[in-house]
Design an enzyme around this catalytic site. Sequence first.
Site, short mmCIF file in Angstrom:
data_model
loop_
_atom_site.label_atom_id
_atom_site.label_comp_id
_atom_site.label_asym_id
_atom_site.label_seq_id
_atom_site.Cartn_x
_atom_site.Cartn_y
_atom_site.Cartn_z
N HIS A 1 0.82 5.86 2.05
CA HIS A 1 1.61 6.58 3.06
C HIS A 1 2.65 7.50 2.43
O HIS A 1 3.04 8.50 3.01
CB HIS A 1 2.27 5.57 4.00
CG HIS A 1 1.27 4.57 4.52
ND1 HIS A 1 0.50 4.82 5.63
CD2 HIS A 1 0.87 3.37 4.04
CE1 HIS A 1 -0.32 3.79 5.82
NE2 HIS A 1 -0.11 2.90 4.87
N HIS B 1 -3.76 -4.76 7.57
CA HIS B 1 -3.92 -3.61 8.45
C HIS B 1 -3.09 -3.81 9.71
O HIS B 1 -3.33 -4.74 10.48
CB HIS B 1 -5.38 -3.31 8.84
CG HIS B 1 -5.59 -1.85 9.10
ND1 HIS B 1 -5.15 -1.23 10.25
CD2 HIS B 1 -6.14 -0.88 8.34
CE1 HIS B 1 -5.43 0.06 10.17
NE2 HIS B 1 -6.03 0.30 9.04
N ARG C 1 -7.25 12.84 0.93
CA ARG C 1 -6.22 13.27 1.88
C ARG C 1 -4.83 12.75 1.52
O ARG C 1 -3.84 13.31 1.93
CB ARG C 1 -6.59 12.87 3.30
CG ARG C 1 -6.41 11.41 3.59
CD ARG C 1 -6.50 11.14 5.06
NE ARG C 1 -7.84 11.34 5.55
CZ ARG C 1 -8.33 10.71 6.62
NH1 ARG C 1 -7.56 9.89 7.30
NH2 ARG C 1 -9.56 10.90 7.02
N ASN D 1 0.85 -1.18 0.00
CA ASN D 1 0.00 0.00 0.00
C ASN D 1 0.90 1.25 0.00
O ASN D 1 1.71 1.42 0.91
CB ASN D 1 -0.89 -0.04 1.25
CG ASN D 1 -1.83 1.13 1.32
OD1 ASN D 1 -1.43 2.26 1.07
ND2 ASN D 1 -3.07 0.87 1.66
N GLU E 1 -8.56 0.51 -3.29
CA GLU E 1 -9.41 0.54 -2.09
C GLU E 1 -10.32 1.73 -2.19
O GLU E 1 -9.87 2.84 -2.53
CB GLU E 1 -8.52 0.76 -0.87
CG GLU E 1 -8.17 -0.45 -0.10
CD GLU E 1 -7.34 -0.05 1.10
OE1 GLU E 1 -7.69 0.91 1.80
OE2 GLU E 1 -6.32 -0.70 1.30
N ARG F 1 -9.47 8.16 -1.32
CA ARG F 1 -10.50 8.56 -0.35
C ARG F 1 -11.33 9.71 -0.91
O ARG F 1 -10.85 10.51 -1.71
CB ARG F 1 -9.84 9.00 0.96
CG ARG F 1 -9.13 7.88 1.71
CD ARG F 1 -8.60 8.39 3.03
NE ARG F 1 -9.68 8.62 3.97
CZ ARG F 1 -9.95 7.81 5.01
NH1 ARG F 1 -9.20 6.76 5.26
NH2 ARG F 1 -10.95 8.07 5.80
N THR G 1 -8.30 3.41 8.10
CA THR G 1 -9.54 2.63 8.11
C THR G 1 -9.65 1.91 9.44
O THR G 1 -8.86 1.03 9.75
CB THR G 1 -9.52 1.60 6.94
OG1 THR G 1 -9.03 2.25 5.77
CG2 THR G 1 -10.90 1.05 6.69
N HIS H 1 -5.62 3.70 -1.97
CA HIS H 1 -6.95 4.05 -1.46
C HIS H 1 -7.26 5.47 -1.91
O HIS H 1 -6.62 6.42 -1.47
CB HIS H 1 -6.92 3.96 0.07
CG HIS H 1 -8.25 4.18 0.72
ND1 HIS H 1 -8.43 4.04 2.08
CD2 HIS H 1 -9.46 4.53 0.22
CE1 HIS H 1 -9.70 4.29 2.39
NE2 HIS H 1 -10.33 4.61 1.28
N GLU I 1 -11.08 -9.31 2.58
CA GLU I 1 -9.80 -8.99 3.22
C GLU I 1 -10.09 -8.93 4.71
O GLU I 1 -10.91 -8.10 5.17
CB GLU I 1 -9.24 -7.65 2.73
CG GLU I 1 -7.91 -7.32 3.42
CD GLU I 1 -7.30 -6.00 2.98
OE1 GLU I 1 -7.56 -5.55 1.84
OE2 GLU I 1 -6.55 -5.42 3.79
N1 PXP Z 1 -5.88 -2.99 4.07
C1 PXP Z 1 -6.76 -1.96 4.16
C2 PXP Z 1 -8.18 -2.20 3.72
C3 PXP Z 1 -6.36 -0.68 4.60
O1 PXP Z 1 -7.25 0.31 4.67
C4 PXP Z 1 -5.01 -0.49 4.95
C5 PXP Z 1 -4.55 0.86 5.43
O2 PXP Z 1 -4.39 1.72 4.38
C6 PXP Z 1 -4.13 -1.58 4.84
C7 PXP Z 1 -4.60 -2.82 4.42
C8 PXP Z 1 -2.69 -1.46 5.17
O3 PXP Z 1 -2.54 -1.15 6.51
P1 PXP Z 1 -1.13 -0.67 7.07
O4 PXP Z 1 -0.82 0.61 6.40
O5 PXP Z 1 -1.38 -0.57 8.54
O6 PXP Z 1 -0.15 -1.75 6.71
#
Ligand code: PXP
Length: 243
Positions: A10, A191, A49, A7, A70, A45, A101, A43, A151
């Site tokens: 970040h 997550h 953001r 992901n 996402e 949003r 999330t 994602h 998921e």
């Molecule tokens: N899966 C989903 C659905 C999420 O919303 C996120 C956070 O963006 C992640 C996985 C990844 O989480 P993390 O950034 O804590 O590894």
Amino acid sequence: MVKLAINVDHVATLRQARGNTEPDPVTAAALSELAGAVGIVVHLREDRRHMQDRDIHILRQTIQTKMNLEMAATEEIIQIALDIKPDMITLVPEKRQELTTEGGLDVVANKAKLKGCIDRMTEAGIPVSLFIDPDSDQIKASKEIGATFIEIHTGRYADATSEEEEDQEFDLIAGAAEEAYEEGLRVNAGHGLNYVNVSRIAALDTIEELSIGHAIMARAIFTGLTQAVQEMKALITAARHSF
Ligand code: PXP
């Protein structure tokens, strides 16, 4: 073997802190793929953001592996998904004030709305994953409305503050993954997974793919992204052999 999807939201969060052009999540996606990721998760949003529309459009053209978008099941974002056609989408709940999330989707309470979205994606050839807590009712409802994947939200496992709590949360995830797999759903998880807590989850052979962002980007600040991805990949590969 469990697969690693990265992901890159970040990276966009850091860029948006300054509102300029760096660091670019598009570059992070390319480097992640070169380091061994088999999918990129982004994602978009409603409040934009972190990821911007520009990112999504460029990534759709540049991702070499698999793009997992996402998103919340809102009309604006559904239209964008139907337009860019990611390789799959993951529906998540979205609240404006949350840091990330926070919980899984309540599929049971939102069956009609979610089914409407799944039907439209299915017609467009886009498989849908539902981000849910490890809960039997949510799994059954996900199957019933035609999801291809779920998921499993690993946040409570990741946030556990005692070994006992971690074990309980792990058992819930393992049981949910097994149940969903037996139902014929494909199972991903994510997550809050990091270099310390990932191995037990990665060892579950009912789980196909892990979606990890924050921990990898946090490590990448110090080690570089290539090393951070390779180290996570090594851990999840080793996990399948050691448990
Ligand atoms: N899966 C989903 C659905 C999420 O919303 C996120 C956070 O963006 C992640 C996985 C990844 O989480 P993390 O950034 O804590 O590894």
